[in-house]
Design an enzyme around this catalytic site. Structure first.
Site, short mmCIF file in Angstrom:
data_model
loop_
_atom_site.label_atom_id
_atom_site.label_comp_id
_atom_site.label_asym_id
_atom_site.label_seq_id
_atom_site.Cartn_x
_atom_site.Cartn_y
_atom_site.Cartn_z
N LYS A 183 0.70 -0.93 0.30
CA LYS A 183 -0.07 -0.10 0.16
C LYS A 183 0.88 2.08 0.06
O LYS A 183 1.53 1.75 1.24
CB LYS A 183 -1.00 0.16 0.87
CG LYS A 183 -1.94 0.30 1.46
CD LYS A 183 -1.73 2.33 0.85
CE LYS A 183 -2.36 2.87 2.14
NZ LYS A 183 -1.66 4.03 1.18
N GLU A 259 9.43 1.21 11.20
CA GLU A 259 10.31 2.34 10.82
C GLU A 259 9.45 3.35 11.57
O GLU A 259 8.50 3.69 10.70
CB GLU A 259 11.33 1.43 10.32
CG GLU A 259 11.62 0.55 9.71
CD GLU A 259 12.79 0.49 8.53
OE1 GLU A 259 12.78 1.09 8.05
OE2 GLU A 259 13.35 -0.94 8.39
N CYS A 293 13.54 10.32 7.29
CA CYS A 293 13.67 10.11 8.56
C CYS A 293 15.15 10.30 9.79
O CYS A 293 14.97 10.40 10.83
CB CYS A 293 13.02 8.69 9.35
SG CYS A 293 13.85 7.42 8.33
N GLU A 391 9.09 16.32 15.81
CA GLU A 391 9.51 16.03 14.45
C GLU A 391 9.00 16.96 13.69
O GLU A 391 7.59 17.02 13.01
CB GLU A 391 8.91 13.73 13.59
CG GLU A 391 9.44 13.94 12.80
CD GLU A 391 9.51 13.06 11.89
OE1 GLU A 391 8.15 12.14 12.38
OE2 GLU A 391 9.80 12.02 12.09
P1 NAI Z 1 1.59 8.18 7.93
O1 NAI Z 1 2.23 7.51 8.55
O2 NAI Z 1 0.88 9.09 7.66
O3 NAI Z 1 2.11 7.42 6.45
C1 NAI Z 1 2.41 6.30 5.74
C2 NAI Z 1 1.74 5.40 5.17
O4 NAI Z 1 1.14 4.30 6.77
C3 NAI Z 1 0.50 5.87 3.86
O5 NAI Z 1 0.99 4.90 3.43
C4 NAI Z 1 -0.29 5.78 4.60
O6 NAI Z 1 -1.19 5.73 4.08
C5 NAI Z 1 -0.59 4.77 5.48
N1 NAI Z 1 -1.80 4.66 6.80
C6 NAI Z 1 -1.63 6.01 7.49
N2 NAI Z 1 -2.75 5.64 8.73
C7 NAI Z 1 -2.71 4.35 8.57
C8 NAI Z 1 -3.73 3.79 9.51
N3 NAI Z 1 -4.81 4.06 10.79
N4 NAI Z 1 -3.70 1.87 8.77
C9 NAI Z 1 -2.95 1.77 7.63
N5 NAI Z 1 -2.08 2.41 7.24
C10 NAI Z 1 -1.82 3.86 7.43
O7 NAI Z 1 3.30 8.96 7.23
P2 NAI Z 1 3.46 9.73 5.73
O8 NAI Z 1 3.65 10.77 6.00
O9 NAI Z 1 3.38 9.08 4.72
O10 NAI Z 1 5.66 10.20 5.99
C11 NAI Z 1 5.83 10.47 6.98
C12 NAI Z 1 7.00 10.19 8.12
O11 NAI Z 1 7.05 8.68 8.45
C13 NAI Z 1 7.61 10.50 8.95
O12 NAI Z 1 6.86 10.60 10.75
C14 NAI Z 1 8.84 10.15 8.82
O13 NAI Z 1 9.56 10.46 10.24
C15 NAI Z 1 8.39 8.56 9.08
N6 NAI Z 1 9.56 7.74 8.58
C16 NAI Z 1 10.41 6.91 9.34
C17 NAI Z 1 10.56 6.42 8.70
C18 NAI Z 1 11.93 5.51 8.79
O14 NAI Z 1 12.80 4.65 8.43
N7 NAI Z 1 11.79 5.30 10.68
C19 NAI Z 1 11.69 7.06 7.21
C20 NAI Z 1 10.79 7.44 6.67
C21 NAI Z 1 9.65 7.94 7.12
#
Ligand code: NAI
Ligand code: MG
Length: 489
Positions: A183, A259, A293, A391
């Site tokens: 997804k 992650e 991140c 963040e």
């Molecule tokens: P997000 O958490 O809003 O979305 C990530 C994914 O989760 C998307 O595909 C979204 O549609 C899905 N999603 C959202 N709510 C959901 C739910 N209730 N159930 C299932 N899927 C759901 O994150 P976003 O805004 O796309 O990305 C930014 C964030 O990702 C930042 O907080 C960043 O730190 C984190 N991140 C962490 C990394 C790591 O390796 N630790 C690497 C890259 C980003």
């Protein structure tokens, strides 16, 4: 001035059982180019019915298809072919990634796309060479530990490094003989769509790799986390989303690997090589518009060199070229969305009242439709400011002075996050103490972003659950089984 869109409007459907299929509910949403504000694609908005079709295809592929039982060498050959085709289509993928995310083309072409190919090359080699365990406690006993495919895995990914983070999960998942339903982030579905065509061309059997596009809560993402036939969820995204997924997955007892967010400290001691530390600090904060991140998103500088470091930072940050992501010389592109832009601007306002904004934080007048913001440098700010603890995930760097090793370790550990940290010093004993005392998953000594795909990747505290990379990812996407033999002598 307007930036020409290269992609044009197209339809991005789901990819299920080797076919592109429309959204079951007939719903589509718009995918916008962050640099122009234009709609570049209509994207299928998946629901539980789409997820069910994709999971069934994945289940069939693992249970009765050739994939799970294929000799490892043959599976590895297909993974290598996928990697080669990613490289063969590097320019098209890089342009699609930059149009979707707003990141500079140099970043996509030199970074994200070849690194995505590398994920497949790496896991093809790694799975071919990994040893299995065997224990022999007595002459007539052997205890074998074998890896079996874990089944259908749900992969949920963010928008900041779309193809890279997708392939970081897909490659080890497929290497184990498991199948998956991806997804992708709703804001960046393009490169996954192109990858589907590549997997078909590489000869990956139908149903092994499936994509359901759409949103998270009450939609495709959540349906995947609740599906009884999905054994594991690997998720990269926000910490709050991780909590929601853990709750939703609990009723069907899934394996989880998360992650999550980060607030990486970058610590420059008074004895550091400043000629190296300062340019890397700029890159660590502003690469990919700060939407990484692992970013060094708060910089601690010893008070003895604080003034000197801030002056040099200001000079370098002001020289960062922000603009058209498709221009080869651009160093910083557009922020992913209007919402994210507003969030970043809000934190800059907080930074202005809690500290001093030295430069940046302004919109680009030449591109009023794009989400461009010049890189913001904030000094004379306390570590307790929200700018230094929460963040932001955007181009904002607070620079905080410190006076002792003990103080800076306590400040670096004061956020809920624990993903990564960099430490700059010429004193090996100090590097030893600080790398030991920082609570996070990855610590860099005199560098940033140095990676070896065999090492475990993940965070402590609110930055994650579990580890991926190398053997850790293969373990996650497999079921480990012990087979014990007793022989007659
Ligand atoms: P997000 O958490 O809003 O979305 C990530 C994914 O989760 C998307 O595909 C979204 O549609 C899905 N999603 C959202 N709510 C959901 C739910 N209730 N159930 C299932 N899927 C759901 O994150 P976003 O805004 O796309 O990305 C930014 C964030 O990702 C930042 O907080 C960043 O730190 C984190 N991140 C962490 C990394 C790591 O390796 N630790 C690497 C890259 C980003
Ligand atoms: Mg987009």
């Amino acid at each position: 001035m307007a930036i020409a869109s290269v992609t044009g409007t197209k339809t991005i459907d789901h990819y299920i059982n080797g076919q592109f299929v429309p959204s079951a509910g007939g719903e589509y949403f718009e995918d916008l180019n962050p640099a122009t504000g234009e709609c570049i694609a209509r994207v299928a908005a998946g629901n539980a019915q789409d997820v069910d079709a994709a999971v069934s295809a994945g289940k069939k592929a693992v249970e009765s298809g050739p994939w799970a039982r294929m000799p490892v060498a043959d599976r590895a050959r297909i993974l290598r072919k996928i990697a080669d085709l990613i490289l063969a289509n590097r320019r098209e993928l890089a342009v699609a990634e930059s149009n979707d995310t707003g990141k500079p083309i140099s970043e996509s072409f030199e970074g994200d796309i070849p690194r995505s190919a590398q994920n497949f090359h790496f896991f093809a080699d790694f799975v071919s060479s990994i040893a299995e365990e065997c224990y022999s406690p007595a002459n007539n006993e052997r205890h074998l530990v074998v890896r079996e495919p874990s089944g259908v895995c749900g992969l949920i990914t963010p928008w900041n490094l779309p193809l890279y983070l997708e392939t970081w999960k897909i490659a080890p998942c497929l290497a184990t003989g498991s199948s998956c339903v991806l997804k992708p982030a709703e804001w960046t579905p393009h490169t996954a769509f192109l990858l589907a065509k590549i997997t078909k061309e590489a000869g990956l059997p139908d149903g092994v790799f499936n994509i359901v596009n759409g949103f998270g809560p009450n939609a495709a993402g959540e349906a995947l986390t609740r599906h009884p036939d999905v054994r594991s969820i690997s998720f990269t995204g926000e910490t709050g989303t991780g909590k929601a997924i853990m709750a939703a997955a609990s009723t069907t007892l899934k394996k989880l690997s998360f992650e999550l967010g980060g607030k990486g400290a970058n610590i420059i001691f008074e004895d550091a090589d400043l000629d190296e530390a300062i340019p890397v600090a700029v890159r660590a904060a502003f690469r990919n518009q700060g939407e990484i991140c692992l970013a060094g998103s708060r910089l601690f500088v010893h008070e003895k060199v604080y003034k000197q470091v801030v002056e040099e930072l200001a000079r370098r940050v002001a020289a960062i070229k922000v603009g058209n992501p498709l221009d080869e010389s651009t160093q910083m592109g557009a922020i992913i969305s209007k919402e994210q832009l507003e969030k970043v601007q809000h934190y800059i306002e907080i930074g202005k009242s809690d500290g001093k904004l030295i430069s940046g934080g302004t919109r680009l007048k030449e591109f009023p439709e794009g989400n461009f913001l010049s890189p913001a440098l904030i000094c004379d700010i306390s570590e307790e400011s929200r700018v230094c603890r929460e963040e932001i995930f955007g181009p904002v760097l607070p620079v905080i002075p410190f006076s002792s090793e003990e103080e800076v370790v306590a400040m670096a550990n004061a956020t809920p996050y624990g993903l990564s940290c960099s430490v700059w010093s010429r004193d090996a004993n100090r590097l030893h103490r600080v790398t030991r005392d920082i609570k996070c998953g990855i610590v860099w000594a005199n560098c940033w972003f140095a990676r070896d795909l065999r090492t475990p990747f993940g965070g402590q505290k609110a930055s994650g659950v579990g580890r991926e990379g190398g053997k850790y990812a293969l373990d996650f996407f497999s079921e480990l089984k012990t087979i014990s033999y007793r022989y007659k002598d």
